[in-house]
Design a protein around this motif. Structure first.
Motif, mmCIF file in Angstrom:
data_model
loop_
_atom_site.group_PDB
_atom_site.id
_atom_site.type_symbol
_atom_site.label_atom_id
_atom_site.label_comp_id
_atom_site.label_asym_id
_atom_site.label_seq_id
_atom_site.Cartn_x
_atom_site.Cartn_y
_atom_site.Cartn_z
ATOM 1 N N CYS A 1 63.498 39.351 -6.270
ATOM 2 C CA CYS A 1 62.338 38.539 -6.695
ATOM 3 C C CYS A 1 61.764 38.932 -8.040
ATOM 4 O O CYS A 1 60.806 38.314 -8.498
ATOM 5 C CB CYS A 1 61.237 38.633 -5.632
ATOM 6 S SG CYS A 1 61.709 38.008 -4.011
ATOM 7 N N LEU B 1 54.203 37.825 -6.240
ATOM 8 C CA LEU B 1 55.247 37.739 -7.248
ATOM 9 C C LEU B 1 54.689 37.112 -8.521
ATOM 10 O O LEU B 1 53.661 36.424 -8.497
ATOM 11 C CB LEU B 1 56.424 36.916 -6.726
ATOM 12 C CG LEU B 1 57.072 37.393 -5.429
ATOM 13 C CD1 LEU B 1 58.231 36.467 -5.050
ATOM 14 C CD2 LEU B 1 57.537 38.825 -5.531
ATOM 15 N N THR C 1 54.000 34.580 -2.638
ATOM 16 C CA THR C 1 53.674 35.820 -1.946
ATOM 17 C C THR C 1 54.826 36.194 -1.018
ATOM 18 O O THR C 1 55.578 35.334 -0.560
ATOM 19 C CB THR C 1 52.390 35.698 -1.113
ATOM 20 O OG1 THR C 1 52.632 34.844 0.019
ATOM 21 C CG2 THR C 1 51.242 35.148 -1.935
ATOM 22 N N THR C 2 54.953 37.501 -0.746
ATOM 23 C CA THR C 2 55.959 37.980 0.184
ATOM 24 C C THR C 2 55.331 39.003 1.119
ATOM 25 O O THR C 2 54.318 39.623 0.793
ATOM 26 C CB THR C 2 57.160 38.629 -0.527
ATOM 27 O OG1 THR C 2 56.732 39.853 -1.154
ATOM 28 C CG2 THR C 2 57.770 37.706 -1.556
ATOM 29 N N SER D 1 52.510 41.054 -0.897
ATOM 30 C CA SER D 1 52.808 41.235 -2.314
ATOM 31 C C SER D 1 52.727 39.904 -3.053
ATOM 32 O O SER D 1 53.037 38.851 -2.487
ATOM 33 C CB SER D 1 54.210 41.834 -2.497
ATOM 34 O OG SER D 1 54.287 43.110 -1.921
ATOM 35 N N TRP E 1 59.596 46.390 -9.397
ATOM 36 C CA TRP E 1 60.715 45.474 -9.628
ATOM 37 C C TRP E 1 61.605 45.436 -8.400
ATOM 38 O O TRP E 1 61.959 46.463 -7.841
ATOM 39 C CB TRP E 1 61.530 45.930 -10.839
ATOM 40 C CG TRP E 1 62.785 45.136 -11.014
ATOM 41 C CD1 TRP E 1 64.030 45.416 -10.541
ATOM 42 C CD2 TRP E 1 62.902 43.896 -11.717
ATOM 43 N NE1 TRP E 1 64.925 44.437 -10.901
ATOM 44 C CE2 TRP E 1 64.254 43.485 -11.624
ATOM 45 C CE3 TRP E 1 61.993 43.096 -12.419
ATOM 46 C CZ2 TRP E 1 64.717 42.316 -12.206
ATOM 47 C CZ3 TRP E 1 62.455 41.930 -13.000
ATOM 48 C CH2 TRP E 1 63.805 41.550 -12.893
ATOM 49 N N THR E 2 61.969 44.204 -7.968
ATOM 50 C CA THR E 2 62.935 44.051 -6.888
ATOM 51 C C THR E 2 64.062 43.147 -7.381
ATOM 52 O O THR E 2 63.812 42.151 -8.085
ATOM 53 C CB THR E 2 62.297 43.416 -5.637
ATOM 54 O OG1 THR E 2 61.819 42.099 -5.961
ATOM 55 C CG2 THR E 2 61.131 44.253 -5.132
ATOM 56 N N ASP F 1 55.784 34.668 -10.199
ATOM 57 C CA ASP F 1 55.856 33.214 -10.260
ATOM 58 C C ASP F 1 54.824 32.571 -9.331
ATOM 59 O O ASP F 1 54.818 31.350 -9.159
ATOM 60 C CB ASP F 1 57.261 32.715 -9.921
ATOM 61 C CG ASP F 1 57.709 33.099 -8.508
ATOM 62 O OD1 ASP F 1 56.898 33.649 -7.739
ATOM 63 O OD2 ASP F 1 58.880 32.845 -8.179
ATOM 64 N N TRP G 1 59.530 41.079 -10.735
ATOM 65 C CA TRP G 1 58.313 41.883 -10.698
ATOM 66 C C TRP G 1 57.336 41.360 -9.641
ATOM 67 O O TRP G 1 57.196 40.161 -9.445
ATOM 68 C CB TRP G 1 57.616 41.884 -12.060
ATOM 69 C CG TRP G 1 58.298 42.714 -13.096
ATOM 70 C CD1 TRP G 1 58.996 42.268 -14.179
ATOM 71 C CD2 TRP G 1 58.346 44.143 -13.139
ATOM 72 N NE1 TRP G 1 59.483 43.324 -14.897
ATOM 73 C CE2 TRP G 1 59.102 44.494 -14.287
ATOM 74 C CE3 TRP G 1 57.833 45.159 -12.337
ATOM 75 C CZ2 TRP G 1 59.343 45.811 -14.644
ATOM 76 C CZ3 TRP G 1 58.073 46.480 -12.683
ATOM 77 C CH2 TRP G 1 58.829 46.800 -13.821
ATOM 78 N N SER G 2 56.676 42.306 -8.993
ATOM 79 C CA SER G 2 55.650 41.947 -8.019
ATOM 80 C C SER G 2 54.505 42.942 -8.110
ATOM 81 O O SER G 2 54.652 44.042 -8.681
ATOM 82 C CB SER G 2 56.204 41.952 -6.590
ATOM 83 O OG SER G 2 56.456 43.277 -6.150
ATOM 84 N N VAL H 1 59.414 35.460 1.765
ATOM 85 C CA VAL H 1 58.458 34.649 0.991
ATOM 86 C C VAL H 1 57.583 33.888 1.974
ATOM 87 O O VAL H 1 58.080 33.171 2.849
ATOM 88 C CB VAL H 1 59.189 33.684 0.046
ATOM 89 C CG1 VAL H 1 58.180 32.774 -0.651
ATOM 90 C CG2 VAL H 1 59.993 34.457 -0.987
#
Length: 265
Positions: A93, A113, A118-119, A111, A89-90, A115, A95-96, A129
């Motif tokens: 953003c 996300l 990607t990050t 990573s 969790w961040t 939705d 959950w990832s 992002v």
């Protein structure tokens, strides 16, 4: 359905994956359920919520084990959980799934996300992002592979953080499906223009603009269609050579900053 088996993907991505895509070992549903761990806003969770596990299963069933090289000899782009489902969790953003992908060009984890974005957080730079969806990520790589062997010229821009350069291209369509937060693509079949983020130190963003044409004779016309060209870039990451006369690997090809590879490259 796995992306490599899906007949409904775009023709460009289908050609790309048929030529470059590989299927490596993926993580089974059972292994995802057994390995799942999560770190929430207050620390490690004693039990991972079902919706996180189901999201990991859906991602792995769709993309798990996918690997490809955008160009021969480059490092692989890799998709998949690699045997372990981990969630984080961040505050920015939510959950990832950290390191759900590996970016071969950056040699850095990416990573995913929940939705679909990607990050990436390379080195000491901030988490950024990169793609708005995995489908868009595939489209941008497929389009680059399609034009990378064409003659091209590369220019550089520096902007304020999170600020796109003011770039427009006359009489060339923006390719929405390949365009995301760090990439803008224009393409008309004979020429193409790609704006890409290549660095984001603390106080500024660094971008490159690549102009492609099917032939070297067409390349000057592409440059005239861009509303504002920046300085010639120091380095062409496609041809892996310096572009300025004062650098040791520079070789003149028409004009400084031009790369004129043969069609077989």
């Amino acid at each position: 359905m796995h992306i490599l088996d899906d007949p409904t993907i775009s023709a460009r991505v289908a050609r790309f994956l048929a030529a470059r895509g590989e299927r490596w070992e993926s993580t089974s549903v059972e292994q995802i359920r057994l390995s799942a761990t999560a770190r929430g806003p207050d620390g490690p969770l004693t039990s991972v919520p079902d919706d996180l596990i189901e999201a990991a299963i859906a991602f792995e069933e769709r993309y798990g084990g996918l690997a490809y090289r955008p160009r021969p000899g480059e490092n692989y782009m890799e998709y998949g959980l690699d045997g372990e489902a981990y969630f984080c969790w961040t505050p920015e953003c939510g959950w990832s799934m950290p390191a759900a992908l590996i970016d071969g060009s950056w040699t850095w984890p990416v990573s995913l996300l929940f939705d679909g974005r990607t990050t990436m957080e390379p080195g000491e730079w901030s988490d950024r992002v990169i793609d708005r969806t995995l489908a868009q990520r595939l489209e941008k790589h497929a389009l680059l592979a399609e034009v990378a062997a064409w003659p091209h010229a590369t220019f550089t821009y520096v902007t304020e953080p999170q600020q796109l350069p003011d770039i427009d291209v006359c009489d060339m369509r923006l390719i929405e499906e390949a365009t995301g937060p760090t990439d803008r693509w224009w393409h008309d079949g004979e020429t193409a223009v790609h704006l890409a983020l290549v660095g984001w130190p603390k106080s500024e963003d660094h971008w490159v603009l690549r102009c492609f044409a099917r032939t070297g004779e067409q390349l000057p016309d592409v440059l005239h269609r861009v509303n504002r060209l920046g300085p010639i870039d120091e380095w062409c990451s496609i041809c892996c050579r310096f572009l300025k006369p004062f650098r040791p690997s520079y070789t003149p090809q028409g004009k400084p900053g031009y790369c004129l590879p043969s069609p077989s490259d």
